[in-house]
Design a protein around this motif. Structure first.
Motif, PDB file in Angstrom:
ATOM      1  N   ILE A 189       0.804  -1.146  -0.092  1.00  0.00           N
ATOM      2  CA  ILE A 189       0.021  -0.014   0.042  1.00  0.00           C
ATOM      3  C   ILE A 189       0.825   1.334  -0.015  1.00  0.00           C
ATOM      4  O   ILE A 189       1.790   1.210   0.579  1.00  0.00           O
ATOM      5  CB  ILE A 189      -1.099   0.028   1.292  1.00  0.00           C
ATOM      6  CG1 ILE A 189      -1.623  -1.243   1.075  1.00  0.00           C
ATOM      7  CG2 ILE A 189      -1.769   1.381   1.372  1.00  0.00           C
ATOM      8  CD1 ILE A 189      -2.786  -1.452   2.504  1.00  0.00           C
ATOM      9  N   PHE A 190       0.519   2.055  -0.940  1.00  0.00           N
ATOM     10  CA  PHE A 190       1.419   3.332  -1.151  1.00  0.00           C
ATOM     11  C   PHE A 190       0.549   4.500  -1.299  1.00  0.00           C
ATOM     12  O   PHE A 190      -0.417   4.325  -1.645  1.00  0.00           O
ATOM     13  CB  PHE A 190       2.730   3.300  -1.897  1.00  0.00           C
ATOM     14  CG  PHE A 190       2.268   2.822  -3.172  1.00  0.00           C
ATOM     15  CD1 PHE A 190       2.146   3.592  -4.620  1.00  0.00           C
ATOM     16  CD2 PHE A 190       1.969   1.480  -3.423  1.00  0.00           C
ATOM     17  CE1 PHE A 190       2.010   3.182  -5.446  1.00  0.00           C
ATOM     18  CE2 PHE A 190       1.980   0.850  -4.860  1.00  0.00           C
ATOM     19  CZ  PHE A 190       1.804   2.019  -5.828  1.00  0.00           C
ATOM     20  N   SER A 216      -1.686   6.737   6.410  1.00  0.00           N
ATOM     21  CA  SER A 216      -0.753   5.407   6.588  1.00  0.00           C
ATOM     22  C   SER A 216      -1.175   4.806   7.798  1.00  0.00           C
ATOM     23  O   SER A 216      -0.965   3.505   7.746  1.00  0.00           O
ATOM     24  CB  SER A 216       0.502   5.947   5.912  1.00  0.00           C
ATOM     25  OG  SER A 216       0.983   6.259   6.864  1.00  0.00           O
ATOM     26  N   VAL A 217      -0.928   5.683   8.812  1.00  0.00           N
ATOM     27  CA  VAL A 217      -1.086   4.973   9.836  1.00  0.00           C
ATOM     28  C   VAL A 217      -2.478   4.399  10.375  1.00  0.00           C
ATOM     29  O   VAL A 217      -2.595   3.356  10.867  1.00  0.00           O
ATOM     30  CB  VAL A 217      -0.826   6.342  10.956  1.00  0.00           C
ATOM     31  CG1 VAL A 217      -1.090   5.991  12.680  1.00  0.00           C
ATOM     32  CG2 VAL A 217       0.588   6.802  11.187  1.00  0.00           C
ATOM     33  N   SER A 218      -3.499   5.044  10.005  1.00  0.00           N
ATOM     34  CA  SER A 218      -4.889   4.670  10.044  1.00  0.00           C
ATOM     35  C   SER A 218      -4.933   3.120   9.431  1.00  0.00           C
ATOM     36  O   SER A 218      -5.406   2.172   9.741  1.00  0.00           O
ATOM     37  CB  SER A 218      -5.707   5.454   9.547  1.00  0.00           C
ATOM     38  OG  SER A 218      -7.175   5.001   9.637  1.00  0.00           O
ATOM     39  N   ALA A 249      -0.978  -4.131   9.495  1.00  0.00           N
ATOM     40  CA  ALA A 249       0.065  -4.302   8.398  1.00  0.00           C
ATOM     41  C   ALA A 249       1.536  -3.641   8.980  1.00  0.00           C
ATOM     42  O   ALA A 249       1.503  -2.944  10.038  1.00  0.00           O
ATOM     43  CB  ALA A 249      -0.399  -3.206   7.169  1.00  0.00           C
ATOM     44  N   VAL A 250       2.412  -3.852   8.449  1.00  0.00           N
ATOM     45  CA  VAL A 250       3.899  -3.183   8.782  1.00  0.00           C
ATOM     46  C   VAL A 250       3.793  -1.697   8.185  1.00  0.00           C
ATOM     47  O   VAL A 250       3.391  -1.674   6.935  1.00  0.00           O
ATOM     48  CB  VAL A 250       4.958  -4.214   8.369  1.00  0.00           C
ATOM     49  CG1 VAL A 250       6.247  -3.085   8.608  1.00  0.00           C
ATOM     50  CG2 VAL A 250       4.985  -5.460   8.926  1.00  0.00           C
ATOM     51  N   LEU A 251       4.067  -0.708   8.824  1.00  0.00           N
ATOM     52  CA  LEU A 251       4.111   0.517   8.414  1.00  0.00           C
ATOM     53  C   LEU A 251       5.674   1.118   8.334  1.00  0.00           C
ATOM     54  O   LEU A 251       6.209   0.823   9.564  1.00  0.00           O
ATOM     55  CB  LEU A 251       3.356   1.538   9.334  1.00  0.00           C
ATOM     56  CG  LEU A 251       3.502   3.106   8.983  1.00  0.00           C
ATOM     57  CD1 LEU A 251       2.975   3.342   7.631  1.00  0.00           C
ATOM     58  CD2 LEU A 251       2.943   3.873  10.255  1.00  0.00           C
ATOM     59  N   THR A 284       2.808 -10.548   4.756  1.00  0.00           N
ATOM     60  CA  THR A 284       2.080  -9.482   5.668  1.00  0.00           C
ATOM     61  C   THR A 284       1.987  -8.322   4.910  1.00  0.00           C
ATOM     62  O   THR A 284       2.880  -8.030   3.929  1.00  0.00           O
ATOM     63  CB  THR A 284       3.326  -9.305   6.809  1.00  0.00           C
ATOM     64  OG1 THR A 284       3.366 -10.243   7.626  1.00  0.00           O
ATOM     65  CG2 THR A 284       3.116  -8.077   7.521  1.00  0.00           C
ATOM     66  N   THR A 285       0.963  -7.628   4.958  1.00  0.00           N
ATOM     67  CA  THR A 285       0.868  -6.313   4.156  1.00  0.00           C
ATOM     68  C   THR A 285       1.776  -5.195   4.548  1.00  0.00           C
ATOM     69  O   THR A 285       2.006  -5.287   5.819  1.00  0.00           O
ATOM     70  CB  THR A 285      -0.682  -5.902   4.306  1.00  0.00           C
ATOM     71  OG1 THR A 285      -1.267  -6.809   3.723  1.00  0.00           O
ATOM     72  CG2 THR A 285      -0.852  -4.437   3.757  1.00  0.00           C
ATOM     73  N   VAL A 286       2.237  -4.456   3.567  1.00  0.00           N
ATOM     74  CA  VAL A 286       3.038  -3.109   4.018  1.00  0.00           C
ATOM     75  C   VAL A 286       2.674  -2.003   3.531  1.00  0.00           C
ATOM     76  O   VAL A 286       2.129  -1.863   2.473  1.00  0.00           O
ATOM     77  CB  VAL A 286       4.395  -3.657   3.500  1.00  0.00           C
ATOM     78  CG1 VAL A 286       5.387  -2.472   3.531  1.00  0.00           C
ATOM     79  CG2 VAL A 286       5.121  -4.916   3.910  1.00  0.00           C
ATOM     80  N   VAL A 287       2.500  -1.022   4.650  1.00  0.00           N
ATOM     81  CA  VAL A 287       2.230   0.393   3.956  1.00  0.00           C
ATOM     82  C   VAL A 287       3.528   1.051   3.994  1.00  0.00           C
ATOM     83  O   VAL A 287       3.815   1.172   5.054  1.00  0.00           O
ATOM     84  CB  VAL A 287       1.046   0.768   5.272  1.00  0.00           C
ATOM     85  CG1 VAL A 287       0.714   2.323   4.918  1.00  0.00           C
ATOM     86  CG2 VAL A 287      -0.239  -0.031   5.236  1.00  0.00           C
ATOM     87  N   LEU A 288       3.723   1.655   2.778  1.00  0.00           N
ATOM     88  CA  LEU A 288       4.600   2.359   2.701  1.00  0.00           C
ATOM     89  C   LEU A 288       4.510   4.082   2.628  1.00  0.00           C
ATOM     90  O   LEU A 288       3.674   4.500   1.897  1.00  0.00           O
ATOM     91  CB  LEU A 288       5.498   2.193   1.403  1.00  0.00           C
ATOM     92  CG  LEU A 288       6.169   0.996   1.268  1.00  0.00           C
ATOM     93  CD1 LEU A 288       7.087   0.647  -0.125  1.00  0.00           C
ATOM     94  CD2 LEU A 288       7.517   0.868   2.492  1.00  0.00           C
ATOM     95  N   ASP A 289       4.830   4.808   3.704  1.00  0.00           N
ATOM     96  CA  ASP A 289       4.592   5.963   3.916  1.00  0.00           C
ATOM     97  C   ASP A 289       5.868   6.699   3.226  1.00  0.00           C
ATOM     98  O   ASP A 289       6.857   7.336   3.893  1.00  0.00           O
ATOM     99  CB  ASP A 289       4.540   6.616   5.365  1.00  0.00           C
ATOM    100  CG  ASP A 289       4.064   8.044   5.308  1.00  0.00           C
ATOM    101  OD1 ASP A 289       3.967   8.514   4.361  1.00  0.00           O
ATOM    102  OD2 ASP A 289       4.185   8.533   6.511  1.00  0.00           O
ATOM    103  N   PHE A 290       5.906   6.622   1.834  1.00  0.00           N
ATOM    104  CA  PHE A 290       7.121   7.098   1.016  1.00  0.00           C
ATOM    105  C   PHE A 290       6.389   8.006  -0.243  1.00  0.00           C
ATOM    106  O   PHE A 290       5.307   7.716  -0.471  1.00  0.00           O
ATOM    107  CB  PHE A 290       7.838   6.227   0.476  1.00  0.00           C
ATOM    108  CG  PHE A 290       8.690   5.429   1.484  1.00  0.00           C
ATOM    109  CD1 PHE A 290      10.283   5.522   1.011  1.00  0.00           C
ATOM    110  CD2 PHE A 290       8.509   4.750   2.497  1.00  0.00           C
ATOM    111  CE1 PHE A 290      10.931   5.057   1.733  1.00  0.00           C
ATOM    112  CE2 PHE A 290       9.710   4.251   3.277  1.00  0.00           C
ATOM    113  CZ  PHE A 290      10.839   4.201   2.961  1.00  0.00           C
TER     114      PHE A 290
END
Length: 124
Positions: A8-9, A22-24, A31-33, A77-83
């Motif tokens: 997720i991005f 992204s935090v939410s 997920a891993v943030l 594992t789902t990954v949320v990338l706050d990039f």
């Protein structure tokens, strides 16, 4: 259907609320943030003083994180990338992570008026 996680991005103006979203999402999805701002501030404290510094340090960080993110996704594992994902080059980095293995992905475009973005930037 694979048992891989989802990448997720985000795309949107500075101050639009991408980090908050992204935090939410990470919390909701278990997920891993991973936040670029957090990694850069921790690895290079006080060394990023302008946009050119950011580009230089960000480009050093991404190859390491790319492999790390892919391993997390392949483990299911789902990954949320706050990039940032505002430019084609930035989005190409995300695509490089998910496309080779057919990993599912979601791009969120966060829209906000200029006034809202400027207000939120001042609050930082």
């Amino acid at each position: 259907m694979s048992s891989y996680g989802t990448l997720i991005f985000f795309c949107g103006k500075m101050g639009a609320g991408k980090s908050t979203l992204s935090v939410s999402i990470a919390r909701e999805r278990g997920a891993v943030l991973l936040s670029e701002d957090d990694w850069l501030a921790t690895l290079f404290p006080g060394e990023i003083n302008d946009f050119n510094d950011y580009i230089s340090y960000s480009s050093r960080l991404k190859p390491l994180l790319r492999k790390h993110v892919e391993q997390i996704l392949l483990a299911g594992t789902t990954v949320v990338l706050d990039f940032p994902g505002n430019t084609r080059k930035q989005r190409a980095w995300f695509k490089d992570i998910y496309s080779q293995r057919g990993i599912s992905h979601e791009l969120y475009y966060v829209m906000a008026e200029d006034e809202v973005c400027l207000k939120q930037l001042k609050q930082r």
